[in-house]
Design an enzyme around this catalytic site. Sequence first.
Site, PDB file in Angstrom:
ATOM      1  N   GLU A 201       0.809  -1.225   0.000  1.00 15.66           N
ATOM      2  CA  GLU A 201       0.000   0.000   0.000  1.00 15.66           C
ATOM      3  C   GLU A 201       0.847   1.282   0.000  1.00 15.66           C
ATOM      4  O   GLU A 201       0.822   2.071   0.948  1.00 15.66           O
ATOM      5  CB  GLU A 201      -0.986  -0.026   1.169  1.00 15.66           C
ATOM      6  CG  GLU A 201      -1.980  -1.177   1.045  1.00 15.66           C
ATOM      7  CD  GLU A 201      -3.107  -1.135   2.063  1.00 15.66           C
ATOM      8  OE1 GLU A 201      -2.972  -0.421   3.075  1.00 15.66           O
ATOM      9  OE2 GLU A 201      -4.120  -1.817   1.844  1.00 15.66           O
ATOM     10  N   GLU A 305      -4.544  -8.749  -1.234  1.00 19.34           N
ATOM     11  CA  GLU A 305      -5.040  -8.589   0.140  1.00 19.34           C
ATOM     12  C   GLU A 305      -6.533  -8.294   0.141  1.00 19.34           C
ATOM     13  O   GLU A 305      -7.023  -7.500  -0.667  1.00 19.34           O
ATOM     14  CB  GLU A 305      -4.304  -7.463   0.867  1.00 19.34           C
ATOM     15  CG  GLU A 305      -4.675  -7.361   2.351  1.00 19.34           C
ATOM     16  CD  GLU A 305      -3.908  -6.257   3.072  1.00 19.34           C
ATOM     17  OE1 GLU A 305      -2.675  -6.200   2.908  1.00 19.34           O
ATOM     18  OE2 GLU A 305      -4.539  -5.468   3.792  1.00 19.34           O
TER      19      GLU A 305
END
Length: 429
Positions: A201, A305
Amino acid sequence: VCVCNATYCDTLDPVVLPAPGTYVKYESSKAGKRLERSEGSFQRNAKTPGIRRGWTSARAPGNRPAQDNLLRSYFSESGLEYNLIRLPMACSDFSVRPYSYDDVPHDYELKHFRLAEEDVKMKIPLLHRASAMSRRPLSLYASPWTSPAWMKSNGDVCGKGTLKGQAGDKYHKTWANYFVKFLDEYAKHNVTFWAVTVQNEPLAALLMPSEFPTIAFTAARQRDFVIHDLGPALARSPHRTRLIILDDQRIHLPRWAEVILGNATAARYVAGVGIHWYLDGIVPAGSSLGATHKLFPNHFLLYTEACSGFLTLRFSVSLGCWERGDRYSHSILTVLNNFVAGWTDWNLALDLEGGPNWVKNYVDSPIIVDSSKDVFYKQPMFYHLGHFSKFIPEGSQRVGLHSSCLICQLEHVAVLRPDGALVLVVLNR
Protein backbone atom coordinates in the site's frame (compact mmCIF):
# COMPACT_ATOMS: atom_id res chain seq x y z
CA VAL A 1 -19.58 -21.82 12.34
CA CYS A 2 -17.80 -25.14 12.76
CA VAL A 3 -16.08 -25.49 16.15
CA CYS A 4 -12.72 -27.30 15.88
CA ASN A 5 -10.25 -28.40 18.54
CA ALA A 6 -7.41 -30.88 19.08
CA THR A 7 -9.63 -33.94 18.53
CA TYR A 8 -12.31 -32.80 16.06
CA CYS A 9 -12.55 -30.73 12.90
CA ASP A 10 -14.75 -31.19 9.85
CA THR A 11 -12.90 -32.42 6.76
CA LEU A 12 -13.38 -32.82 3.01
CA ASP A 13 -12.66 -35.86 0.90
CA PRO A 14 -10.05 -35.53 -1.85
CA VAL A 15 -11.51 -34.36 -5.14
CA VAL A 16 -12.34 -37.28 -7.46
CA LEU A 17 -13.28 -36.39 -11.02
CA PRO A 18 -16.80 -37.46 -12.03
CA ALA A 19 -17.42 -40.04 -14.74
CA PRO A 20 -18.41 -38.78 -18.21
CA GLY A 21 -21.99 -37.57 -18.28
CA THR A 22 -22.09 -36.95 -14.54
CA TYR A 23 -21.23 -34.10 -12.20
CA VAL A 24 -20.30 -33.54 -8.57
CA LYS A 25 -21.82 -30.56 -6.75
CA TYR A 26 -20.54 -28.91 -3.56
CA GLU A 27 -22.97 -26.53 -1.85
CA SER A 28 -22.66 -24.07 1.02
CA SER A 29 -25.63 -22.08 2.28
CA LYS A 30 -26.72 -19.62 4.94
CA ALA A 31 -28.97 -22.38 6.26
CA GLY A 32 -25.93 -24.41 7.33
CA LYS A 33 -24.58 -26.42 4.42
CA ARG A 34 -20.78 -26.46 4.37
CA LEU A 35 -19.34 -27.69 1.08
CA GLU A 36 -21.99 -30.46 1.10
CA ARG A 37 -21.32 -32.96 -1.67
CA SER A 38 -23.85 -34.51 -4.04
CA GLU A 39 -23.77 -36.19 -7.44
CA GLY A 40 -25.95 -36.13 -10.51
CA SER A 41 -26.17 -36.82 -14.23
CA PHE A 42 -26.57 -34.44 -17.12
CA GLN A 43 -29.74 -34.80 -19.18
CA ARG A 44 -29.15 -36.29 -22.57
CA ASN A 45 -28.52 -33.66 -25.24
CA ALA A 46 -28.37 -30.95 -22.60
CA LYS A 47 -25.80 -28.27 -23.33
CA THR A 48 -23.03 -28.23 -20.76
CA PRO A 49 -21.89 -24.65 -20.01
CA GLY A 50 -18.35 -23.79 -20.97
CA ILE A 51 -16.24 -22.93 -17.91
CA ARG A 52 -12.92 -21.30 -14.93
CA ARG A 53 -6.62 -17.56 -3.07
CA GLY A 54 -1.69 -14.17 4.37
CA TRP A 55 0.49 -15.24 6.79
CA THR A 56 1.19 -12.78 9.65
CA SER A 57 2.06 -12.96 13.33
CA ALA A 58 -1.63 -13.58 13.88
CA ARG A 59 -3.15 -16.09 16.24
CA ALA A 60 -2.94 -19.91 16.24
CA PRO A 61 -4.16 -22.30 18.92
CA GLY A 62 -1.56 -23.06 21.59
CA ASN A 63 -2.32 -26.77 21.45
CA ARG A 64 -0.16 -28.55 18.82
CA PRO A 65 -2.90 -31.00 17.67
CA ALA A 66 -5.34 -28.09 17.34
CA GLN A 67 -2.73 -26.18 15.31
CA ASP A 68 -2.34 -29.20 13.06
CA ASN A 69 -6.08 -29.32 12.51
CA LEU A 70 -6.08 -25.65 11.58
CA LEU A 71 -3.21 -26.09 9.11
CA ARG A 72 -4.81 -29.19 7.61
CA SER A 73 -8.05 -27.25 7.19
CA TYR A 74 -6.27 -24.85 4.86
CA PHE A 75 -3.53 -26.84 3.15
CA SER A 76 -4.25 -30.57 3.06
CA GLU A 77 -6.39 -32.70 0.73
CA SER A 78 -8.91 -32.93 3.58
CA GLY A 79 -9.06 -29.11 3.63
CA LEU A 80 -9.19 -26.22 1.17
CA GLU A 81 -5.84 -27.00 -0.51
CA TYR A 82 -4.49 -23.43 -0.44
CA ASN A 83 -1.37 -23.04 -2.54
CA LEU A 84 -0.63 -19.29 -2.40
CA ILE A 85 0.71 -17.58 0.75
CA ARG A 86 1.60 -13.95 1.39
CA LEU A 87 4.18 -13.24 4.10
CA PRO A 88 5.13 -9.84 5.55
CA MET A 89 8.80 -8.96 5.22
CA ALA A 90 9.47 -8.14 8.90
CA CYS A 91 6.57 -6.46 10.73
CA SER A 92 3.10 -5.50 9.60
CA ASP A 93 0.37 -3.97 11.72
CA PHE A 94 -0.71 -7.55 12.49
CA SER A 95 2.57 -8.21 14.26
CA VAL A 96 2.69 -7.97 18.03
CA ARG A 97 5.36 -5.24 17.82
CA PRO A 98 7.10 -2.97 15.29
CA TYR A 99 10.50 -4.25 14.13
CA SER A 100 12.88 -4.52 11.20
CA TYR A 101 15.74 -6.89 10.38
CA ASP A 102 18.54 -4.33 10.75
CA ASP A 103 18.17 -1.52 13.27
CA VAL A 104 21.87 -0.53 13.29
CA PRO A 105 22.07 2.97 11.75
CA HIS A 106 24.07 3.42 8.54
CA ASP A 107 24.64 -0.33 8.07
CA TYR A 108 24.71 0.06 4.29
CA GLU A 109 26.33 -3.35 3.86
CA LEU A 110 23.63 -4.96 6.03
CA LYS A 111 26.20 -6.72 8.17
CA HIS A 112 23.75 -6.74 11.09
CA PHE A 113 20.77 -8.09 9.11
CA ARG A 114 19.04 -10.84 11.13
CA LEU A 115 15.69 -12.55 10.84
CA ALA A 116 13.46 -11.94 13.84
CA GLU A 117 12.30 -14.43 16.44
CA GLU A 118 8.89 -14.32 14.75
CA ASP A 119 10.44 -15.70 11.57
CA VAL A 120 12.66 -18.38 13.06
CA LYS A 121 10.36 -19.68 15.79
CA MET A 122 6.94 -19.18 14.21
CA LYS A 123 6.62 -18.38 10.51
CA ILE A 124 9.27 -20.73 9.14
CA PRO A 125 8.27 -23.78 11.26
CA LEU A 126 4.60 -23.23 10.36
CA LEU A 127 5.48 -22.94 6.68
CA HIS A 128 7.33 -26.25 6.84
CA ARG A 129 4.38 -27.91 8.55
CA ALA A 130 1.93 -26.51 6.00
CA SER A 131 4.13 -27.61 3.11
CA ALA A 132 4.37 -31.15 4.52
CA MET A 133 0.57 -31.34 4.64
CA SER A 134 0.03 -30.00 1.13
CA ARG A 135 -0.29 -32.12 -1.98
CA ARG A 136 0.19 -29.02 -4.12
CA PRO A 137 3.43 -27.00 -4.15
CA LEU A 138 3.11 -23.81 -2.11
CA SER A 139 3.88 -20.49 -3.83
CA LEU A 140 5.05 -17.83 -1.38
CA TYR A 141 5.32 -14.12 -1.92
CA ALA A 142 6.54 -11.45 0.50
CA SER A 143 5.55 -7.83 1.02
CA PRO A 144 7.43 -5.16 3.00
CA TRP A 145 5.55 -2.70 5.20
CA THR A 146 8.53 -0.64 6.30
CA SER A 147 12.27 -0.30 6.06
CA PRO A 148 14.50 0.16 9.11
CA ALA A 149 13.92 3.57 10.69
CA TRP A 150 17.34 4.93 9.68
CA MET A 151 16.45 4.55 5.98
CA LYS A 152 13.21 6.55 6.27
CA SER A 153 12.70 10.29 5.95
CA ASN A 154 10.81 10.47 9.26
CA GLY A 155 13.36 8.32 11.14
CA ASP A 156 10.72 5.84 12.36
CA VAL A 157 9.44 2.46 11.17
CA CYS A 158 5.98 3.88 11.86
CA GLY A 159 4.34 6.87 10.29
CA LYS A 160 4.29 8.72 7.02
CA GLY A 161 7.73 8.65 5.50
CA THR A 162 9.55 7.88 2.28
CA LEU A 163 12.93 6.32 1.71
CA LYS A 164 15.64 8.93 2.19
CA GLY A 165 17.26 10.31 -0.93
CA GLN A 166 16.36 9.24 -4.43
CA ALA A 167 16.55 6.18 -6.67
CA GLY A 168 20.08 5.01 -7.28
CA ASP A 169 21.54 6.39 -4.05
CA LYS A 170 22.92 4.45 -1.08
CA TYR A 171 19.59 4.30 0.77
CA HIS A 172 17.68 2.88 -2.18
CA LYS A 173 20.41 0.40 -3.06
CA THR A 174 20.61 -0.74 0.56
CA TRP A 175 16.85 -1.17 0.67
CA ALA A 176 16.97 -3.22 -2.54
CA ASN A 177 19.73 -5.40 -1.09
CA TYR A 178 17.58 -5.83 2.03
CA PHE A 179 15.08 -7.74 -0.16
CA VAL A 180 17.87 -10.02 -1.37
CA LYS A 181 19.15 -10.58 2.18
CA PHE A 182 15.63 -11.55 3.22
CA LEU A 183 15.48 -14.11 0.41
CA ASP A 184 18.99 -15.34 1.31
CA GLU A 185 18.14 -15.89 4.97
CA TYR A 186 14.87 -17.68 4.28
CA ALA A 187 16.64 -19.89 1.71
CA LYS A 188 18.98 -21.05 4.50
CA HIS A 189 15.83 -22.48 6.12
CA ASN A 190 14.74 -24.16 2.86
CA VAL A 191 12.03 -21.59 2.18
CA THR A 192 11.96 -19.95 -1.25
CA PHE A 193 9.74 -17.20 -2.62
CA TRP A 194 7.92 -17.13 -5.92
CA ALA A 195 7.59 -13.33 -5.78
CA VAL A 196 7.96 -10.13 -3.76
CA THR A 197 5.90 -6.97 -3.98
CA VAL A 198 7.71 -3.65 -4.06
CA GLN A 199 5.73 -2.16 -1.17
CA ASN A 200 2.51 -2.80 0.71
CA GLU A 201 0.00 0.00 0.00
CA PRO A 202 2.47 2.69 -1.11
CA LEU A 203 -0.20 5.37 -1.50
CA ALA A 204 -2.55 4.27 1.26
CA ALA A 205 0.42 5.00 3.53
CA LEU A 206 -0.40 8.68 3.16
CA LEU A 207 -3.89 8.10 4.55
CA MET A 208 -2.98 5.81 7.45
CA PRO A 209 -2.76 6.93 11.09
CA SER A 210 0.76 7.88 12.14
CA GLU A 211 1.37 4.66 14.11
CA PHE A 212 1.15 2.36 11.05
CA PRO A 213 4.38 0.91 9.58
CA THR A 214 4.62 2.31 6.05
CA ILE A 215 6.78 3.66 3.26
CA ALA A 216 5.12 6.02 0.78
CA PHE A 217 5.83 5.79 -2.96
CA THR A 218 4.35 7.54 -5.95
CA ALA A 219 4.14 5.53 -9.16
CA ALA A 220 7.09 7.48 -10.56
CA ARG A 221 9.24 6.87 -7.47
CA GLN A 222 8.36 3.18 -7.54
CA ARG A 223 9.25 3.01 -11.22
CA ASP A 224 12.64 4.61 -10.61
CA PHE A 225 13.34 2.34 -7.63
CA VAL A 226 12.57 -0.70 -9.79
CA ILE A 227 14.75 0.51 -12.67
CA HIS A 228 17.82 1.62 -10.72
CA ASP A 229 17.78 -0.54 -7.59
CA LEU A 230 15.34 -3.36 -6.91
CA GLY A 231 15.09 -4.79 -10.41
CA PRO A 232 18.86 -5.08 -10.92
CA ALA A 233 19.41 -6.39 -7.36
CA LEU A 234 16.92 -9.22 -7.86
CA ALA A 235 18.28 -9.97 -11.33
CA ARG A 236 21.83 -10.29 -9.95
CA SER A 237 20.74 -12.50 -7.06
CA PRO A 238 20.59 -16.31 -7.23
CA HIS A 239 16.84 -16.20 -6.58
CA ARG A 240 14.29 -16.66 -9.34
CA THR A 241 11.87 -14.38 -7.55
CA ARG A 242 9.31 -12.36 -9.50
CA LEU A 243 8.47 -8.73 -8.85
CA ILE A 244 4.95 -7.34 -8.30
CA ILE A 245 4.15 -3.62 -8.39
CA LEU A 246 1.36 -1.54 -6.79
CA ASP A 247 0.03 -3.88 -4.01
CA ASP A 248 -2.65 -1.25 -3.37
CA GLN A 249 -6.22 -0.34 -4.39
CA ARG A 250 -7.50 -0.69 -7.92
CA ILE A 251 -8.52 2.98 -8.01
CA HIS A 252 -4.87 3.55 -9.02
CA LEU A 253 -5.31 1.47 -12.20
CA PRO A 254 -4.59 1.67 -15.03
CA ARG A 255 -2.53 4.82 -14.31
CA TRP A 256 -0.04 3.16 -11.92
CA ALA A 257 0.63 0.43 -14.46
CA GLU A 258 1.00 2.96 -17.27
CA VAL A 259 3.69 4.89 -15.37
CA ILE A 260 5.74 1.79 -14.52
CA LEU A 261 5.01 -0.79 -17.21
CA GLY A 262 4.96 1.91 -19.86
CA ASN A 263 8.71 2.17 -19.26
CA ALA A 264 10.38 -0.65 -21.17
CA THR A 265 13.23 -1.03 -18.69
CA ALA A 266 10.91 -1.27 -15.68
CA ALA A 267 8.54 -3.60 -17.51
CA ARG A 268 11.34 -6.12 -18.07
CA TYR A 269 11.85 -6.46 -14.30
CA VAL A 270 8.13 -6.68 -13.41
CA ALA A 271 5.97 -9.81 -13.63
CA GLY A 272 2.61 -8.53 -12.43
CA VAL A 273 0.38 -6.07 -10.61
CA GLY A 274 -0.91 -6.60 -7.06
CA ILE A 275 -4.33 -5.24 -6.02
CA HIS A 276 -6.16 -4.80 -2.69
CA TRP A 277 -9.94 -5.03 -2.51
CA TYR A 278 -10.82 -2.32 0.02
CA LEU A 279 -11.96 0.43 -2.35
CA ASP A 280 -13.32 -1.80 -5.12
CA GLY A 281 -16.77 -0.24 -4.88
CA ILE A 282 -15.44 3.12 -6.08
CA VAL A 283 -14.26 2.07 -9.53
CA PRO A 284 -15.69 -0.66 -11.82
CA ALA A 285 -13.59 -3.73 -12.50
CA GLY A 286 -13.71 -3.23 -16.24
CA SER A 287 -12.29 0.30 -16.23
CA SER A 288 -9.48 -0.64 -13.82
CA LEU A 289 -8.62 -4.35 -14.10
CA GLY A 290 -9.89 -4.82 -17.64
CA ALA A 291 -8.23 -1.65 -18.88
CA THR A 292 -4.91 -2.64 -17.31
CA HIS A 293 -5.04 -6.11 -18.86
CA LYS A 294 -5.78 -4.62 -22.26
CA LEU A 295 -2.76 -2.32 -22.01
CA PHE A 296 -0.37 -4.90 -20.52
CA PRO A 297 -1.67 -8.42 -21.29
CA ASN A 298 1.71 -10.05 -20.56
CA HIS A 299 1.72 -8.91 -16.91
CA PHE A 300 -0.55 -10.83 -14.55
CA LEU A 301 -3.07 -9.27 -12.16
CA LEU A 302 -3.19 -10.73 -8.64
CA TYR A 303 -5.40 -9.78 -5.70
CA THR A 304 -2.88 -9.59 -2.86
CA GLU A 305 -5.04 -8.59 0.14
CA ALA A 306 -8.65 -8.69 1.30
CA CYS A 307 -10.47 -8.93 4.62
CA SER A 308 -13.81 -8.10 6.21
CA GLY A 309 -14.52 -6.16 9.39
CA PHE A 310 -12.18 -3.24 8.65
CA LEU A 311 -13.26 0.27 9.69
CA THR A 312 -16.46 -1.04 11.26
CA LEU A 313 -18.34 0.94 13.86
CA ARG A 314 -19.61 -2.22 15.56
CA PHE A 315 -17.81 -5.58 15.54
CA SER A 316 -14.58 -6.36 13.73
CA VAL A 317 -15.22 -10.08 14.28
CA SER A 318 -18.75 -11.27 13.53
CA LEU A 319 -18.88 -15.03 14.14
CA GLY A 320 -21.06 -16.87 11.65
CA CYS A 321 -21.71 -13.86 9.40
CA TRP A 322 -22.85 -15.27 6.05
CA GLU A 323 -22.83 -11.87 4.35
CA ARG A 324 -19.05 -11.50 4.80
CA GLY A 325 -18.52 -14.81 3.05
CA ASP A 326 -20.96 -13.72 0.37
CA ARG A 327 -18.87 -10.60 -0.27
CA TYR A 328 -15.74 -12.74 -0.61
CA SER A 329 -17.34 -14.89 -3.30
CA HIS A 330 -18.74 -11.85 -5.09
CA SER A 331 -15.28 -10.27 -5.19
CA ILE A 332 -13.53 -13.41 -6.40
CA LEU A 333 -16.11 -14.07 -9.12
CA THR A 334 -15.97 -10.47 -10.30
CA VAL A 335 -12.19 -10.24 -10.53
CA LEU A 336 -11.67 -13.70 -12.05
CA ASN A 337 -14.02 -12.58 -14.82
CA ASN A 338 -11.81 -9.50 -15.29
CA PHE A 339 -8.46 -11.17 -15.97
CA VAL A 340 -7.25 -11.62 -12.37
CA ALA A 341 -5.16 -14.77 -11.86
CA GLY A 342 -5.56 -15.30 -8.09
CA TRP A 343 -7.00 -13.87 -4.86
CA THR A 344 -5.32 -13.73 -1.45
CA ASP A 345 -7.11 -13.46 1.89
CA TRP A 346 -5.26 -11.36 4.50
CA ASN A 347 -5.11 -13.43 7.71
CA LEU A 348 -5.33 -17.20 8.04
CA ALA A 349 -6.51 -16.88 11.64
CA LEU A 350 -7.13 -14.15 14.22
CA ASP A 351 -8.25 -14.03 17.83
CA LEU A 352 -11.73 -13.17 19.09
CA GLU A 353 -10.91 -9.45 19.02
CA GLY A 354 -9.63 -9.54 15.46
CA GLY A 355 -5.93 -9.35 16.32
CA PRO A 356 -3.26 -9.39 17.51
CA ASN A 357 -2.63 -5.99 15.97
CA TRP A 358 -0.34 -3.53 17.72
CA VAL A 359 -2.09 -0.50 16.18
CA LYS A 360 -5.54 -1.94 17.04
CA ASN A 361 -6.54 -2.26 13.39
CA TYR A 362 -8.79 -5.23 14.17
CA VAL A 363 -10.56 -7.13 11.38
CA ASP A 364 -12.32 -10.44 10.74
CA SER A 365 -10.86 -13.70 9.44
CA PRO A 366 -12.17 -16.99 7.97
CA ILE A 367 -10.87 -18.74 11.09
CA ILE A 368 -11.15 -17.23 14.56
CA VAL A 369 -9.18 -18.72 17.46
CA ASP A 370 -10.23 -18.86 21.11
CA SER A 371 -6.89 -19.64 22.76
CA SER A 372 -8.45 -19.84 26.23
CA LYS A 373 -10.35 -22.94 25.11
CA ASP A 374 -7.89 -24.21 22.50
CA VAL A 375 -10.63 -24.15 19.87
CA PHE A 376 -11.07 -22.37 16.57
CA TYR A 377 -14.13 -21.44 14.57
CA LYS A 378 -14.47 -21.87 10.82
CA GLN A 379 -16.64 -19.07 9.54
CA PRO A 380 -18.75 -18.79 6.34
CA MET A 381 -15.82 -16.95 4.72
CA PHE A 382 -13.78 -20.14 5.08
CA TYR A 383 -16.30 -22.22 3.17
CA HIS A 384 -16.82 -19.57 0.50
CA LEU A 385 -13.07 -19.57 -0.17
CA GLY A 386 -13.10 -23.35 -0.43
CA HIS A 387 -15.41 -23.26 -3.44
CA PHE A 388 -12.49 -21.72 -5.33
CA SER A 389 -9.23 -22.95 -3.78
CA LYS A 390 -10.35 -26.60 -3.51
CA PHE A 391 -11.52 -27.02 -7.07
CA ILE A 392 -9.54 -24.52 -9.17
CA PRO A 393 -5.88 -25.56 -9.06
CA GLU A 394 -2.99 -23.55 -10.42
CA GLY A 395 -2.86 -23.68 -14.20
CA SER A 396 -6.63 -23.58 -14.69
CA GLN A 397 -7.98 -21.33 -17.44
CA ARG A 398 -11.14 -19.27 -17.42
CA VAL A 399 -13.43 -19.99 -20.37
CA GLY A 400 -16.54 -18.40 -21.76
CA LEU A 401 -19.91 -19.07 -20.17
CA HIS A 402 -23.27 -18.23 -21.77
CA SER A 403 -26.39 -18.05 -19.63
CA SER A 404 -29.81 -18.29 -21.30
CA CYS A 405 -31.57 -16.85 -18.23
CA LEU A 406 -31.65 -13.07 -18.47
CA ILE A 407 -33.41 -12.49 -15.14
CA CYS A 408 -31.47 -14.91 -12.93
CA GLN A 409 -29.54 -13.14 -10.19
CA LEU A 410 -26.61 -15.54 -10.37
CA GLU A 411 -22.92 -14.72 -10.44
CA HIS A 412 -20.58 -17.30 -11.88
CA VAL A 413 -17.23 -18.19 -13.34
CA ALA A 414 -16.28 -21.19 -15.48
CA VAL A 415 -12.81 -22.71 -15.69
CA LEU A 416 -11.04 -25.59 -17.36
CA ARG A 417 -8.65 -27.43 -15.04
CA PRO A 418 -5.28 -28.77 -16.23
CA ASP A 419 -6.70 -32.33 -15.91
CA GLY A 420 -9.47 -31.47 -18.37
CA ALA A 421 -12.27 -31.25 -15.82
CA LEU A 422 -14.73 -28.40 -16.06
CA VAL A 423 -15.52 -26.33 -12.93
CA LEU A 424 -18.46 -23.95 -12.56
CA VAL A 425 -18.74 -21.80 -9.43
CA VAL A 426 -22.12 -20.11 -8.95
CA LEU A 427 -23.17 -17.58 -6.31
CA ASN A 428 -26.88 -17.01 -5.68
CA ARG A 429 -27.07 -13.71 -3.79
